[in-house]
Write a protein that holds these residues in place. Sequence first.
Motif, PDB file in Angstrom:
ATOM      1  N   LYS A   1       0.819  -1.215   0.000  1.00  0.00           N
ATOM      2  CA  LYS A   1       0.000   0.000   0.000  1.00  0.00           C
ATOM      3  C   LYS A   1       0.853   1.264   0.000  1.00  0.00           C
ATOM      4  CE  LYS A   1      -3.926  -2.090   2.277  1.00  0.00           C
ATOM      5  NZ  LYS A   1      -4.730  -2.190   3.470  1.00  0.00           N
ATOM      6  N   HIS A   2       2.124   1.113   0.358  1.00  0.00           N
ATOM      7  CA  HIS A   2       3.024   2.267   0.411  1.00  0.00           C
ATOM      8  C   HIS A   2       3.366   2.723  -0.999  1.00  0.00           C
ATOM      9  CE1 HIS A   2       6.122   5.011   1.599  1.00  0.00           C
ATOM     10  NE2 HIS A   2       7.018   4.358   0.888  1.00  0.00           N
ATOM     11  N   SER A   3       3.412   4.016  -1.189  1.00  0.00           N
ATOM     12  CA  SER A   3       3.733   4.587  -2.489  1.00  0.00           C
ATOM     13  C   SER A   3       4.807   5.655  -2.316  1.00  0.00           C
ATOM     14  CB  SER A   3       2.479   5.221  -3.092  1.00  0.00           C
ATOM     15  OG  SER A   3       2.810   6.069  -4.156  1.00  0.00           O
ATOM     16  N   VAL A   4       5.821   5.609  -3.171  1.00  0.00           N
ATOM     17  CA  VAL A   4       6.884   6.610  -3.106  1.00  0.00           C
ATOM     18  C   VAL A   4       6.310   7.999  -3.389  1.00  0.00           C
ATOM     19  CG1 VAL A   4       9.079   7.340  -4.121  1.00  0.00           C
ATOM     20  CG2 VAL A   4       8.621   4.915  -3.745  1.00  0.00           C
ATOM     21  N   GLN A   5       5.291   8.061  -4.241  1.00  0.00           N
ATOM     22  CA  GLN A   5       4.682   9.345  -4.580  1.00  0.00           C
ATOM     23  C   GLN A   5       3.896   9.929  -3.409  1.00  0.00           C
ATOM     24  OE1 GLN A   5       4.259   6.576  -6.600  1.00  0.00           O
ATOM     25  NE2 GLN A   5       5.791   7.167  -8.116  1.00  0.00           N
ATOM     26  N   LYS A   6       3.423   9.069  -2.520  1.00  0.00           N
ATOM     27  CA  LYS A   6       2.677   9.525  -1.341  1.00  0.00           C
ATOM     28  C   LYS A   6       3.332   8.923  -0.096  1.00  0.00           C
ATOM     29  CE  LYS A   6      -1.847  10.065  -1.787  1.00  0.00           C
ATOM     30  NZ  LYS A   6      -3.256   9.656  -1.877  1.00  0.00           N
ATOM     31  N   PRO A   7       4.401   9.530   0.397  1.00  0.00           N
ATOM     32  CA  PRO A   7       5.125   8.953   1.539  1.00  0.00           C
ATOM     33  C   PRO A   7       4.296   8.959   2.829  1.00  0.00           C
ATOM     34  CG  PRO A   7       5.999  11.118   0.997  1.00  0.00           C
ATOM     35  CD  PRO A   7       5.000  10.779  -0.062  1.00  0.00           C
ATOM     36  N   VAL A   8       4.655   8.061   3.714  1.00  0.00           N
ATOM     37  CA  VAL A   8       4.003   7.939   5.020  1.00  0.00           C
ATOM     38  C   VAL A   8       4.641   8.937   5.982  1.00  0.00           C
ATOM     39  CG1 VAL A   8       3.766   6.395   6.998  1.00  0.00           C
ATOM     40  CG2 VAL A   8       3.335   5.545   4.689  1.00  0.00           C
ATOM     41  N   ASP A   9       3.814   9.616   6.771  1.00  0.00           N
ATOM     42  CA  ASP A   9       4.307  10.563   7.775  1.00  0.00           C
ATOM     43  C   ASP A   9       4.559   9.883   9.116  1.00  0.00           C
ATOM     44  OD1 ASP A   9       4.094  13.015   6.163  1.00  0.00           O
ATOM     45  OD2 ASP A   9       1.933  12.643   6.273  1.00  0.00           O
ATOM     46  N   ILE A  10       3.696   8.924   9.474  1.00  0.00           N
ATOM     47  CA  ILE A  10       3.785   8.258  10.785  1.00  0.00           C
ATOM     48  C   ILE A  10       3.557   6.764  10.598  1.00  0.00           C
ATOM     49  CG2 ILE A  10       2.716   8.024  13.069  1.00  0.00           C
ATOM     50  CD1 ILE A  10       1.881  10.921  12.898  1.00  0.00           C
ATOM     51  N   LEU A  11       4.376   5.942  11.281  1.00  0.00           N
ATOM     52  CA  LEU A  11       4.176   4.493  11.316  1.00  0.00           C
ATOM     53  C   LEU A  11       3.788   4.115  12.735  1.00  0.00           C
ATOM     54  CD1 LEU A  11       4.394   1.560  10.255  1.00  0.00           C
ATOM     55  CD2 LEU A  11       6.833   1.652  10.858  1.00  0.00           C
ATOM     56  N   LEU A  12       2.632   3.446  12.888  1.00  0.00           N
ATOM     57  CA  LEU A  12       2.191   2.961  14.189  1.00  0.00           C
ATOM     58  C   LEU A  12       2.305   1.441  14.223  1.00  0.00           C
ATOM     59  CD1 LEU A  12      -1.152   4.992  14.562  1.00  0.00           C
ATOM     60  CD2 LEU A  12       1.108   5.604  15.453  1.00  0.00           C
ATOM     61  N   THR A  13       3.076   0.936  15.160  1.00  0.00           N
ATOM     62  CA  THR A  13       3.168  -0.509  15.407  1.00  0.00           C
ATOM     63  C   THR A  13       3.158  -0.708  16.908  1.00  0.00           C
ATOM     64  OG1 THR A  13       5.583  -0.600  15.481  1.00  0.00           O
ATOM     65  CG2 THR A  13       4.559  -0.916  13.324  1.00  0.00           C
ATOM     66  N   ALA A  14       2.764  -1.893  17.335  1.00  0.00           N
ATOM     67  CA  ALA A  14       2.731  -2.181  18.768  1.00  0.00           C
ATOM     68  C   ALA A  14       4.100  -2.608  19.285  1.00  0.00           C
ATOM     69  CB  ALA A  14       1.690  -3.255  19.065  1.00  0.00           C
ATOM     70  N   GLN A  15       5.013  -2.851  18.395  1.00  0.00           N
ATOM     71  CA  GLN A  15       6.373  -3.203  18.802  1.00  0.00           C
ATOM     72  C   GLN A  15       7.345  -2.540  17.851  1.00  0.00           C
ATOM     73  OE1 GLN A  15       5.674  -7.407  18.479  1.00  0.00           O
ATOM     74  NE2 GLN A  15       7.054  -7.578  16.755  1.00  0.00           N
ATOM     75  N   TRP A  16       8.578  -2.496  18.243  1.00  0.00           N
ATOM     76  CA  TRP A  16       9.594  -1.835  17.435  1.00  0.00           C
ATOM     77  C   TRP A  16       9.806  -2.605  16.144  1.00  0.00           C
ATOM     78  CZ3 TRP A  16      11.568   2.813  18.007  1.00  0.00           C
ATOM     79  CH2 TRP A  16      12.677   3.163  17.267  1.00  0.00           C
ATOM     80  N   PRO A  17       9.701  -1.940  14.996  1.00  0.00           N
ATOM     81  CA  PRO A  17       9.902  -2.671  13.742  1.00  0.00           C
ATOM     82  C   PRO A  17      11.373  -3.038  13.558  1.00  0.00           C
ATOM     83  CG  PRO A  17       9.544  -0.340  13.323  1.00  0.00           C
ATOM     84  CD  PRO A  17       9.370  -0.547  14.799  1.00  0.00           C
ATOM     85  N   SER A  18      11.605  -4.244  13.051  1.00  0.00           N
ATOM     86  CA  SER A  18      12.995  -4.658  12.822  1.00  0.00           C
ATOM     87  C   SER A  18      13.254  -4.849  11.353  1.00  0.00           C
ATOM     88  CB  SER A  18      13.298  -5.935  13.577  1.00  0.00           C
ATOM     89  OG  SER A  18      12.439  -6.975  13.183  1.00  0.00           O
TER      90      SER A  18
END
Length: 121
Positions: free
Chosen positions: A104-121
């Motif tokens: 779902k991620h697009s380089v043309q529309k970058p994500v501002d915030i990532l929410l996860t319940a644990q630290w992404p590795s």
Amino acid sequence: PFACLFCVGEFFQAEGEGVVDALKEYKSGAKKAPIPTYFICGQEYGPKLDQGSTRQEMAPNITYLGSQGIEELHGLRVAFLSGAFPLHATGQMELMAANALAQKHSVQKPVDILLTAQWPS
């Protein structure tokens, strides 16, 4: 003042003897969340919450974002992944959720915030 609130992790009290619906007063209108509140879950999912579901309004101004996705919220592009996964997630469910979010991620529309319940590795 804040535009909204993001909560991540164990949003609900652990189920057990004597535990009541944590959102009962919010659902009835006795209490009101003062700002839009969005949450994802960690290891525990609350009562009547479908962990594989999409967005669910639990009460006015209190919204479960869903298992994974990317949404525009208050002018921010927010990516989210509910749940807690093993350190070396190899199960189909974990990989499918992470891959679906990545697609779902697009380089043309970058994500501002990532929410996860644990630290992404």
